[in-house]
Design a protein around this motif. Sequence first.
Motif, PDB file in Angstrom:
ATOM      1  N   ALA A  83       0.829  -1.223   0.000  1.00 34.82           N
ATOM      2  CA  ALA A  83       0.000   0.000   0.000  1.00 34.82           C
ATOM      3  C   ALA A  83       0.856   1.263   0.000  1.00 34.82           C
ATOM      4  O   ALA A  83       0.574   2.224   0.725  1.00 34.82           O
ATOM      5  CB  ALA A  83      -0.978  -0.003   1.179  1.00 34.82           C
ATOM      6  N   VAL A  84       1.901   1.281  -0.827  1.00 38.80           N
ATOM      7  CA  VAL A  84       2.807   2.432  -0.871  1.00 38.80           C
ATOM      8  C   VAL A  84       2.097   3.676  -1.405  1.00 38.80           C
ATOM      9  O   VAL A  84       2.267   4.782  -0.864  1.00 38.80           O
ATOM     10  CB  VAL A  84       4.032   2.105  -1.750  1.00 38.80           C
ATOM     11  CG1 VAL A  84       4.843   3.361  -2.041  1.00 38.80           C
ATOM     12  CG2 VAL A  84       4.897   1.062  -1.060  1.00 38.80           C
ATOM     13  N   ARG A  85       1.288   3.530  -2.436  1.00 37.58           N
ATOM     14  CA  ARG A  85       0.689   4.701  -3.072  1.00 37.58           C
ATOM     15  C   ARG A  85      -0.320   5.417  -2.172  1.00 37.58           C
ATOM     16  O   ARG A  85      -0.264   6.644  -2.051  1.00 37.58           O
ATOM     17  CB  ARG A  85       0.079   4.289  -4.419  1.00 37.58           C
ATOM     18  CG  ARG A  85       1.175   3.991  -5.442  1.00 37.58           C
ATOM     19  CD  ARG A  85       0.780   2.907  -6.444  1.00 37.58           C
ATOM     20  NE  ARG A  85       1.953   2.449  -7.194  1.00 37.58           N
ATOM     21  CZ  ARG A  85       2.822   1.529  -6.736  1.00 37.58           C
ATOM     22  NH1 ARG A  85       2.632   0.965  -5.560  1.00 37.58           N
ATOM     23  NH2 ARG A  85       3.859   1.167  -7.465  1.00 37.58           N
ATOM     24  N   PRO A  86      -1.238   4.699  -1.523  1.00 38.32           N
ATOM     25  CA  PRO A  86      -2.097   5.422  -0.572  1.00 38.32           C
ATOM     26  C   PRO A  86      -1.317   6.004   0.603  1.00 38.32           C
ATOM     27  O   PRO A  86      -1.673   7.067   1.120  1.00 38.32           O
ATOM     28  CB  PRO A  86      -3.100   4.359  -0.112  1.00 38.32           C
ATOM     29  CG  PRO A  86      -2.518   3.055  -0.484  1.00 38.32           C
ATOM     30  CD  PRO A  86      -1.678   3.309  -1.697  1.00 38.32           C
ATOM     31  N   ALA A  87      -0.258   5.320   1.007  1.00 40.65           N
ATOM     32  CA  ALA A  87       0.582   5.873   2.076  1.00 40.65           C
ATOM     33  C   ALA A  87       1.190   7.200   1.637  1.00 40.65           C
ATOM     34  O   ALA A  87       1.292   8.142   2.431  1.00 40.65           O
ATOM     35  CB  ALA A  87       1.677   4.879   2.462  1.00 40.65           C
ATOM     36  N   LEU A  88       1.589   7.289   0.370  1.00 43.61           N
ATOM     37  CA  LEU A  88       2.162   8.537  -0.147  1.00 43.61           C
ATOM     38  C   LEU A  88       1.121   9.650  -0.191  1.00 43.61           C
ATOM     39  O   LEU A  88       1.434  10.815   0.081  1.00 43.61           O
ATOM     40  CB  LEU A  88       2.753   8.314  -1.538  1.00 43.61           C
ATOM     41  CG  LEU A  88       4.089   7.583  -1.588  1.00 43.61           C
ATOM     42  CD1 LEU A  88       4.449   7.213  -3.030  1.00 43.61           C
ATOM     43  CD2 LEU A  88       5.204   8.429  -0.975  1.00 43.61           C
ATOM     44  N   VAL A  89      -0.119   9.318  -0.562  1.00 41.33           N
ATOM     45  CA  VAL A  89      -1.188  10.328  -0.556  1.00 41.33           C
ATOM     46  C   VAL A  89      -1.351  10.898   0.848  1.00 41.33           C
ATOM     47  O   VAL A  89      -1.349  12.124   1.056  1.00 41.33           O
ATOM     48  CB  VAL A  89      -2.518   9.716  -1.047  1.00 41.33           C
ATOM     49  CG1 VAL A  89      -3.651  10.743  -0.896  1.00 41.33           C
ATOM     50  CG2 VAL A  89      -2.413   9.270  -2.497  1.00 41.33           C
ATOM     51  N   LEU A  90      -1.503  10.016   1.822  1.00 42.71           N
ATOM     52  CA  LEU A  90      -1.741  10.447   3.200  1.00 42.71           C
ATOM     53  C   LEU A  90      -0.543  11.210   3.764  1.00 42.71           C
ATOM     54  O   LEU A  90      -0.702  12.265   4.404  1.00 42.71           O
ATOM     55  CB  LEU A  90      -2.054   9.237   4.074  1.00 42.71           C
ATOM     56  CG  LEU A  90      -3.371   8.515   3.765  1.00 42.71           C
ATOM     57  CD1 LEU A  90      -3.408   7.166   4.467  1.00 42.71           C
ATOM     58  CD2 LEU A  90      -4.563   9.358   4.175  1.00 42.71           C
ATOM     59  N   ALA A  91       0.661  10.680   3.525  1.00 41.87           N
ATOM     60  CA  ALA A  91       1.857  11.316   4.073  1.00 41.87           C
ATOM     61  C   ALA A  91       2.114  12.678   3.430  1.00 41.87           C
ATOM     62  O   ALA A  91       2.555  13.621   4.107  1.00 41.87           O
ATOM     63  CB  ALA A  91       3.064  10.404   3.889  1.00 41.87           C
ATOM     64  N   SER A  92       1.864  12.786   2.135  1.00 41.19           N
ATOM     65  CA  SER A  92       2.055  14.079   1.457  1.00 41.19           C
ATOM     66  C   SER A  92       1.056  15.097   1.961  1.00 41.19           C
ATOM     67  O   SER A  92       1.395  16.277   2.168  1.00 41.19           O
ATOM     68  CB  SER A  92       1.915  13.902  -0.061  1.00 41.19           C
ATOM     69  OG  SER A  92       2.929  13.065  -0.571  1.00 41.19           O
ATOM     70  N   ALA A  93      -0.192  14.668   2.160  1.00 45.18           N
ATOM     71  CA  ALA A  93      -1.203  15.585   2.687  1.00 45.18           C
ATOM     72  C   ALA A  93      -0.819  16.068   4.076  1.00 45.18           C
ATOM     73  O   ALA A  93      -0.898  17.268   4.381  1.00 45.18           O
ATOM     74  CB  ALA A  93      -2.570  14.888   2.724  1.00 45.18           C
ATOM     75  N   ARG A  94      -0.367  15.145   4.923  1.00 47.06           N
ATOM     76  CA  ARG A  94       0.030  15.532   6.276  1.00 47.06           C
ATOM     77  C   ARG A  94       1.204  16.522   6.248  1.00 47.06           C
ATOM     78  O   ARG A  94       1.277  17.441   7.055  1.00 47.06           O
ATOM     79  CB  ARG A  94       0.441  14.294   7.079  1.00 47.06           C
ATOM     80  CG  ARG A  94      -0.690  13.353   7.426  1.00 47.06           C
ATOM     81  CD  ARG A  94      -0.220  12.265   8.388  1.00 47.06           C
ATOM     82  NE  ARG A  94      -1.218  11.204   8.514  1.00 47.06           N
ATOM     83  CZ  ARG A  94      -1.056   9.961   8.101  1.00 47.06           C
ATOM     84  NH1 ARG A  94       0.081   9.595   7.529  1.00 47.06           N
ATOM     85  NH2 ARG A  94      -2.002   9.064   8.266  1.00 47.06           N
ATOM     86  N   ALA A  95       2.127  16.300   5.317  1.00 43.87           N
ATOM     87  CA  ALA A  95       3.363  17.086   5.301  1.00 43.87           C
ATOM     88  C   ALA A  95       3.131  18.549   4.969  1.00 43.87           C
ATOM     89  O   ALA A  95       3.902  19.413   5.407  1.00 43.87           O
ATOM     90  CB  ALA A  95       4.349  16.476   4.307  1.00 43.87           C
ATOM     91  N   VAL A  96       2.091  18.855   4.185  1.00 45.38           N
ATOM     92  CA  VAL A  96       1.896  20.246   3.741  1.00 45.38           C
ATOM     93  C   VAL A  96       0.548  20.826   4.165  1.00 45.38           C
ATOM     94  O   VAL A  96       0.228  21.954   3.797  1.00 45.38           O
ATOM     95  CB  VAL A  96       2.054  20.364   2.204  1.00 45.38           C
ATOM     96  CG1 VAL A  96       3.463  19.993   1.786  1.00 45.38           C
ATOM     97  CG2 VAL A  96       1.033  19.486   1.474  1.00 45.38           C
TER      98      VAL A  96
END
Length: 314
Positions: free
Chosen positions: A32-45
């Motif tokens: 589940a790398v791609r959904p993790a990237l969505v969530l992590a990118s949203a959190r980061a900015v």
Amino acid sequence: METLPAELKHVVGYHVGWWDAEGRPDLDTGKAVRPALVLASARAVARAADVDANHDVVKAAVAMELIHDFTLLHDDVMDGDRLRRHRPTAWVEFGTAPAVVAGDALLAVAIDLLAQRDLAATAVLTRALRVLCEGQCADLVFESMADVDVSACLRMASNKTGTLLGAACELGALMVGATADRMRRLNQFGRQLGLAYQLADDLLGIWGDPEVTGKPVYSDLVRRKKSLPAAAALQSDSPAGREFAHRYSSGTELEPYEFDELAALIELAGGRRWAEEQLAQCCDAARASLAAAQPDPARAEDLVTLVDLVTSWR
């Protein structure tokens, strides 16, 4: 998944690892790398620290995982791969047509999820899909070519793998109202991460442990794929590279013992070292793009961790 007809839901649930071919619970899912990237990118900015309750972010994360599974279902058919995560692929278990249609259904559901939000979110995904198809087409063409330029292989890998990871990061940023510059920087981060991911996957395809990869040993060599280490060896103009090219392009069927020899020739020709160096450079470029997006340092830690997680192959 509940919106799918029962037959398609059964195929998809088997593919993603929720149950076995008979429908019995058998949890063995992907990373589940791609959904993790969505969530992590949203959190980061994001302006607010907690974005997990943001339904737009969650929908984008789900859409990216559905798209990923759509590509895997089709890839397994196109590549003739018979194993994924230590068990038969969906087309082997249920047939080619059901596997292809199941992938089509996931594509439709994913686009519908984003279309519920707005045109901008849908456009991020559809643009990425067009580039992904370009990369997939090049990958198929390369298999029938005796020699492929390494730069063309890197472009293919970036389009095929990096594009969706870039879109995942961009979507996460879009869903929390990030600036266009931050979205662009995070897309660059994802693309570089995706290229590193592909390099790691190509190294695993030759030197990986089948118990870890879930694929047969030397799976890429069996299909004579122009993976990145193989392409570098073919272009090395070294004795080992020329020997590898001669044996790799011959139409004769290879014996099991020959795959050990081919892997050794790639290493002697410098293909493994080149791929490892490229992997390190892509990771550095990804980290630089992430820093340029100026994320919240504490909330960007997940993205930094993902760089190490998805590019580790040894």
